[in-house]
Every structure is written in C-alpha cells, then in structure tokens.
Design a protein around this motif. Structure first.
Motif, short mmCIF file in Angstrom:
data_model
loop_
_atom_site.label_atom_id
_atom_site.label_comp_id
_atom_site.label_asym_id
_atom_site.label_seq_id
_atom_site.Cartn_x
_atom_site.Cartn_y
_atom_site.Cartn_z
N UNK A 152 2.95 57.83 19.94
CA UNK A 152 4.05 57.40 19.08
C UNK A 152 3.59 57.43 17.64
N UNK A 153 4.35 58.09 16.78
CA UNK A 153 3.94 58.21 15.39
C UNK A 153 4.22 56.93 14.63
N UNK A 154 3.57 56.81 13.44
CA UNK A 154 3.82 55.64 12.58
C UNK A 154 5.28 55.60 12.18
N UNK A 155 5.88 56.77 11.93
CA UNK A 155 7.28 56.84 11.54
C UNK A 155 8.17 56.30 12.65
N UNK A 156 7.87 56.65 13.91
CA UNK A 156 8.67 56.16 15.04
C UNK A 156 8.48 54.67 15.21
N UNK A 213 3.78 53.27 25.84
CA UNK A 213 4.56 54.26 25.09
C UNK A 213 4.68 55.61 25.80
N UNK A 214 3.61 56.00 26.51
CA UNK A 214 3.64 57.31 27.18
C UNK A 214 4.71 57.37 28.25
N UNK A 215 5.15 56.22 28.77
CA UNK A 215 6.16 56.21 29.81
C UNK A 215 7.50 56.75 29.32
N UNK A 216 7.70 56.70 28.00
CA UNK A 216 8.97 57.14 27.42
C UNK A 216 8.91 58.57 26.88
N UNK A 217 7.73 59.15 26.87
CA UNK A 217 7.56 60.48 26.27
C UNK A 217 8.41 61.52 26.99
N UNK A 269 13.63 60.31 19.43
CA UNK A 269 12.80 59.84 20.54
C UNK A 269 13.24 58.48 21.07
N UNK A 270 13.12 58.32 22.36
CA UNK A 270 13.25 56.99 22.97
C UNK A 270 11.94 56.27 22.69
N UNK A 271 12.01 55.01 22.24
CA UNK A 271 10.80 54.34 21.75
C UNK A 271 10.87 52.84 22.00
N UNK A 272 9.76 52.18 21.70
CA UNK A 272 9.66 50.72 21.84
C UNK A 272 9.94 50.07 20.48
N UNK A 310 20.15 55.23 32.84
CA UNK A 310 19.37 54.79 34.00
C UNK A 310 17.98 55.41 34.00
N UNK A 311 17.87 56.66 33.61
CA UNK A 311 16.56 57.34 33.58
C UNK A 311 15.58 56.61 32.66
N UNK A 312 16.09 56.16 31.52
CA UNK A 312 15.23 55.44 30.57
C UNK A 312 14.85 54.07 31.15
N UNK A 313 15.81 53.37 31.73
CA UNK A 313 15.54 52.05 32.30
C UNK A 313 14.49 52.14 33.41
N UNK A 314 14.61 53.14 34.26
CA UNK A 314 13.65 53.31 35.36
C UNK A 314 12.25 53.58 34.82
N UNK A 315 12.15 54.40 33.78
CA UNK A 315 10.84 54.69 33.18
C UNK A 315 10.22 53.42 32.61
N UNK A 316 11.02 52.60 31.96
CA UNK A 316 10.50 51.34 31.41
C UNK A 316 10.09 50.39 32.53
#
Length: 275
Positions: free
Chosen positions: A1-5, A32-36, A46-49, A90-96
């Motif tokens: 995850x970049x500083x900008x993100x 963070x890699x779970x959302x890559x 990007x989906x991010x924290x 749902x795909x994002x929720x499952x990854x998290x």
C-alpha cells in the motif's frame, strides 16, 4: 500500500472533491495484501484500509458523480446491476473476513470523504466492538427446509350420486363432505409443516450461539413449483461445531423426509446488526 493510498488521497489523478468514500466493512486487523487486486465497485481506485481509532474500515474511493442517491436508486432497481454490486461488495467483505472477525456494512454505505467516514464510524465504535466480540470465531450457516407442495385433488364441480344418499340431496351432502375432508387434509398438512419447521429450528438453535428466522422464499424465487419452503433460517455457530450442525441436518432429513439445504460458512451478515 502506497503512502498516497494510506493517506486516503485518490491515486489516479482524481481530486478528493470528485470522490466519495465507500465503506465495505469494519474489522480490528487487516493484512493489506488481502485487498490487493480487488476491483470493488470502482475501477481505478484501490480497495484499502482506513484506520478509525482501534478499528479498521475497509474502504474505496468512488467517483462522487456516479454514486449519488439518484444513481444508486437506478443501479439498485436494475437486477443485473444490483447483482453485480452485491457480488463486488461481498468479494471485498470475504477478503477482509479472512484476516479476522469482520462486520460487513450495508450495500451503498457512502460518506463524503475519508474524514467523514472516520468520524461517523468512530462515533459508533462501541457497537462495532461489541459486534466483533460477538462474531469472533463464529460463522453464519443458512438452512432452508422444503416440503412437497402438492394439494389434494379438488372435488368435481358437478355433484353426483354417492353412498350418502340418492338423488340431488344425497349427492349434495356427499359433495360437501368431500370438500370438508379436503379442507381438513389441507389443515393437517399445514399443521404438520409448521411443526416440522419448529422442530428443525429448535434442534439447530440448540447448537448455535444465535439464530434468526428469515422470511421463507416463495416458489417464484425458489423456482420449485413442486415444493414449498417452510423454514428459512440463519444460525451463528462456532467454527468447531460445523460438523455437528451437518450431522444434525442429516438426522432431520432422515427423520422428516423434508428437503433440507445447508449452506455456509458465511460472513455473519445476519448477526451484525443485533447488538
């Protein structure tokens, strides 16, 4: 995850004023890699924290002009678009959730900015913490119970002579008696179906941390004209009781002859709004 993100600045040249912050879920910890690579709902963002005190929100910048209330109403009224959005969410929720207990938020949860999202979610931190405590180490399982939907053959519309008498009077009495018999049979089948639903639900609820009865699906949703759904329920279960649940479902299939569908494990959508 970049500083900008991490800072929440859009990474594709879009200004913050042109974006809104879409929130998928809230959790405690997130790799963070779970959302890559997750596309989420908006390409190029990007989906991010997003840290919210002791909690972490799973978010994504989205073009504000494409995610207005009017745009959402149009999107959600289109079955194809609704399904696409629901799958992406749902795909994002499952990854998290693969990283730890995760409280999914409702589809179309939007804030004007990261700061507004952080503020609003932070104000509700106590409830989110209680939810995460409650679902930690647990998963949701769905159970649907169906029985044959066949009804007795209706009596002929034209009364005929029968064993209860002769002529029109006897035929009329026989006709009414057949109708009463069919009515009693329908009531008895209905009562047995209700009792089967209660028995299955009670047995599975004893294994669960929590249970919810949902509205049974009609035949237009199930696509099974020959069967009637009598129970649609969700159960919150510790991970180590999954095998016990499957065995109980099989026992009740054998005992009742009902069609019992077991699905899961799922992220506990049905149990995150109860605290």
């Amino acid at each position: 995850m970049t500083t900008q993100q991490q800072a929440g600045t859009p990474a594709n040249g879009t200004t913050a004023a042109e974006t809104a912050t879409y929130v998928y879920a809230v959790c405690r910890q997130l790799t963070p890699a779970a959302l890559t690579g997750l596309p989420g709902l908006a390409e190029g963002f990007p989906v991010r924290a997003l840290r919210c005190g002791a909690l972490t929100a799973v978010v994504q910048h989205v073009p504000a002009a494409e995610f207005t209330q009017e745009a959402w109403e149009q999107r959600l009224s289109d079955r194809t678009q609704l399904e696409r959005c629901a799958r992406a969410h749902h795909e994002v929720v499952v990854a998290a959730a693969a990283c730890g207990p995760t409280a999914p938020l409702a589809l179309a949860t939007l804030y004007r900015s990261d700061e507004r999202a952080r503020q609003a979610l932070g104000e509700d931190a106590g409830r989110f913490t209680a939810v995460l405590d409650r679902i930690e180490g647990q998963a949701e399982w769905g159970v649907k119970v169906s029985l044959p939907a066949g009804a007795p053959r209706p009596p002929d519309e034209t009364p005929s002579d029968g064993p209860h008498g002769s002529g029109k009077a006897g035929a009329g009495r026989a006709y009414l008696e057949r109708k009463r018999g069919l009515h009693r049979a329908r009531e008895q089948r209905h009562d047995r179906a209700l009792q089967t639903a209660e028995d299955v639900d009670a047995a599975l609820s004893r294994l669960a941390t929590a249970a919810r009865r949902l509205r049974p699906h009609g035949q237009e949703l199930t696509g099974a004209a020959s069967r009637r759904q009598i129970l649609n329920a969700a159960y919150l279960l510790p991970h180590d009781r999954a095998e016990e649940l499957a065995e109980a479902v099989e026992t009740w299939r054998t005992r009742t002859g009902a069609q019992i569908e077991l699905s899961g494990p799922w992220v506990p959508y049905s149990f995150v709004g109860e605290v």
